[in-house]
Enzyme design. Structure first.
Site, PDB file in Angstrom:
ATOM      1  N   GLY A  56      32.679  31.532 -15.658  1.00 35.67           N
ATOM      2  CA  GLY A  56      31.253  31.658 -15.362  1.00 35.67           C
ATOM      3  C   GLY A  56      30.738  32.895 -16.084  1.00 35.67           C
ATOM      4  N   ARG A  61      36.593  35.080 -24.637  1.00 34.10           N
ATOM      5  CA  ARG A  61      35.801  33.840 -24.711  1.00 34.10           C
ATOM      6  C   ARG A  61      34.530  34.139 -25.516  1.00 34.10           C
ATOM      7  NH1 ARG A  61      35.111  30.494 -19.351  1.00 34.10           N
ATOM      8  NH2 ARG A  61      34.964  28.822 -20.901  1.00 34.10           N
ATOM      9  N   ASP A 105      25.050  30.039 -20.485  1.00 34.78           N
ATOM     10  CA  ASP A 105      25.994  31.018 -21.031  1.00 34.78           C
ATOM     11  C   ASP A 105      25.355  31.898 -22.091  1.00 34.78           C
ATOM     12  OD1 ASP A 105      27.814  28.815 -19.868  1.00 34.78           O
ATOM     13  OD2 ASP A 105      29.081  30.581 -20.159  1.00 34.78           O
ATOM     14  N   ASN A 154      25.301  25.914 -22.477  1.00 37.23           N
ATOM     15  CA  ASN A 154      25.876  25.824 -21.128  1.00 37.23           C
ATOM     16  C   ASN A 154      27.012  24.810 -21.204  1.00 37.23           C
ATOM     17  OD1 ASN A 154      25.843  26.626 -18.303  1.00 37.23           O
ATOM     18  ND2 ASN A 154      25.168  24.556 -17.858  1.00 37.23           N
ATOM     19  N   LYS A 155      27.662  24.607 -20.089  1.00 36.71           N
ATOM     20  CA  LYS A 155      28.836  23.729 -20.019  1.00 36.71           C
ATOM     21  C   LYS A 155      28.587  22.393 -20.710  1.00 36.71           C
ATOM     22  CE  LYS A 155      32.066  24.432 -18.755  1.00 36.71           C
ATOM     23  NZ  LYS A 155      33.096  24.891 -19.722  1.00 36.71           N
TER      24      LYS A 155
HETATM   25  O1  MRU Z   1      33.704  27.369 -18.838  1.00 35.57           O
HETATM   26  P1  MRU Z   1      33.015  27.979 -17.658  1.00 35.57           P
HETATM   27  O2  MRU Z   1      33.443  27.424 -16.356  1.00 35.57           O
HETATM   28  O3  MRU Z   1      33.058  29.482 -17.706  1.00 35.57           O
HETATM   29  O4  MRU Z   1      31.481  27.574 -17.840  1.00 35.57           O
HETATM   30  C1  MRU Z   1      30.552  28.002 -16.894  1.00 35.57           C
HETATM   31  C2  MRU Z   1      29.185  27.503 -17.154  1.00 35.57           C
HETATM   32  O5  MRU Z   1      28.922  26.810 -18.098  1.00 35.57           O
HETATM   33  C3  MRU Z   1      28.117  27.993 -16.219  1.00 35.57           C
HETATM   34  O6  MRU Z   1      27.114  27.036 -16.043  1.00 35.57           O
HETATM   35  C4  MRU Z   1      27.482  29.260 -16.804  1.00 35.57           C
HETATM   36  O7  MRU Z   1      28.459  30.185 -17.161  1.00 35.57           O
HETATM   37  C5  MRU Z   1      26.540  29.895 -15.865  1.00 35.57           C
HETATM   38  S1  MRU Z   1      27.335  30.620 -14.477  1.00 35.57           S
HETATM   39  C6  MRU Z   1      26.164  31.400 -13.546  1.00 35.57           C
END
Ligand code: MRU
Length: 352
Positions: free
Chosen positions: A41, A83, A231, A241-242
């Site tokens: 996150g 990351r 992100d 975002n994801k």
């Molecule tokens: O790969 P992740 O689980 O770190 O991805 C997280 C996301 O895409 C969230 O939607 C994003 O980081 C926002 S968290 C407040």
């Protein structure tokens, strides 16, 4: 997460089956936890990186500025390599770096204390910001609404409370009653495992759906709005975002359902003109070819595993931040936020 002689992290890989904490005694273990997604996150990995740097600084056995700078910069570099997509990580590391840069003024011992203080401030500020975001966004949810969310943008993805889930929590705490749909979010299942876990704990009604269901639910009128985290948001509003977020935005547009991005100002990257400049993390293909250690695809098959996608600004209804709801045109209104990620001298982009 908690700071001190160790950085203690709730190991999200084990949720929801097991609530187990990971004790990181050094910065490399924190970096490893970020890389392997024990913690994940965007805001959460920024906070973890800052705490990891503070931990390393506190434990550094040096008294002269030069070796102290060298060892702490090495840790900053290690954190930056974990990351690539979430700007919050680079933003937090850069905040720590600015404190480090003043070591010649304050001396090593005082700088160590300042670094710890800054990391804890980043942690606390994140919770405060999320509570503000919730207050700003809660009016968008109405009684009886069906709210769709993707991945996990909740307390687990932040220092606490969450961004997209923070809006949901604030609306619920205000007494509104509605239903949440959580995409399972292949391949890491953040929606099925983490978002559902958070909502079940808060006793907020949630239905987990597979990633290929939203279109059909939208068609049947079950979804009234979509709330997702971010992100990294470029100057024109394009949002990383994801993976799967883009498809949801396209579906929302077709069904005339408002699609909101919810994020703190620290997720804005005003150094990037558009989403095309955002670096997208490619993760190990085993996340796709295997399920909990068991192979699910034929050996040797080609596989893709981008962890994020970019939603073009045209598909985003508005961006909810702690400073208010930002509407179109994003290229003008995001600029008004006057927030530029603090870059160390000589760096053009936060991750260069
Ligand atoms: O790969 P992740 O689980 O770190 O991805 C997280 C996301 O895409 C969230 O939607 C994003 O980081 C926002 S968290 C407040």
């Amino acid at each position: 997460m908690s700071g001190g002689e160790i950085v203690r992290i709730l190991d999200q890989r084990r949720l929801p089956q097991e609530v187990r904490y990971l004790d990181c005694w050094d910065a490399s273990s924190v970096a490893d936890a970020i890389r392997t997604m024990a913690i994940r996150g965007a805001p959460a990995i920024g906070v973890a990186a800052a705490l990891g740097i503070a931990l390393a600084a506190k434990k550094a056995q040096v008294s002269h500025p030069r070796p102290f700078i060298k060892s702490t910069e090495k840790v900053c570099h290690e954190m930056r390599q974990t990351r690539p997509t979430a700007i919050n990580l680079f933003w937090a590391v850069n905040r720590m770096k600015r404190i480090l840069d003043q070591v010649h003024i304050h001396g090593v011992e005082k700088t160590k204390k300042k670094l710890v203080k800054e990391a804890l401030r980043i942690y606390e500020e994140d919770i405060e910001v999320n509570i503000k975001i919730g207050e700003v966004g809660k009016k968008l949810i109405k009684n009886e609404d069906g709210v769709l969310t993707h991945c996990n943008a909740g307390a687990l993805a932040t220092a606490g409370y969450g961004t997209a889930l923070g809006v949901i929590y604030a609306a619920w705490e205000e007494g509104k009653r509605f239903h949440v749909f959580s995409d399972e979010t292949r391949p890491q299942l953040q929606g099925a495992r983490l978002t559902a876990w958070e909502l079940v704990q808060k006793k907020i009604p949630v239905t987990v759906i597979t990633d290929n269901m939203p279109g059909w639910l939208m068609k049947k009128g079950k979804i009234n709005l979509v709330l997702v985290g971010a992100d990294r948001i470029a100057r024109n509003g394009d949002t990383a975002n994801k993976i799967g977020t883009y498809s949801l935005a396209v579906l929302s547009k077709y069904h005339r359902i408002p699609f909101y991005v919810v994020a703190p100002i620290s997720t804005l990257d005003l150094t990037l003109a558009s989403g095309g400049d955002i670096s997208i993390e490619e993760r190990d293909i085993q996340e796709v070819t295997h399920f909990r250690g068991h192979p699910i695809t034929p050996k040797g098959v080609r596989v893709l595993n981008p962890a994020f996608d970019i939603t073009p600004h045209g598909l985003i209804h508005a961006i909810i931040t702690e400073n208010g709801i930002i509407r179109k045109p994003f290229h003008k209104n995001l600029g008004k936020m006057f927030v530029t990620p603090c870059l160390p001298a000589g760096r053009r982009t936060p991750d260069s």
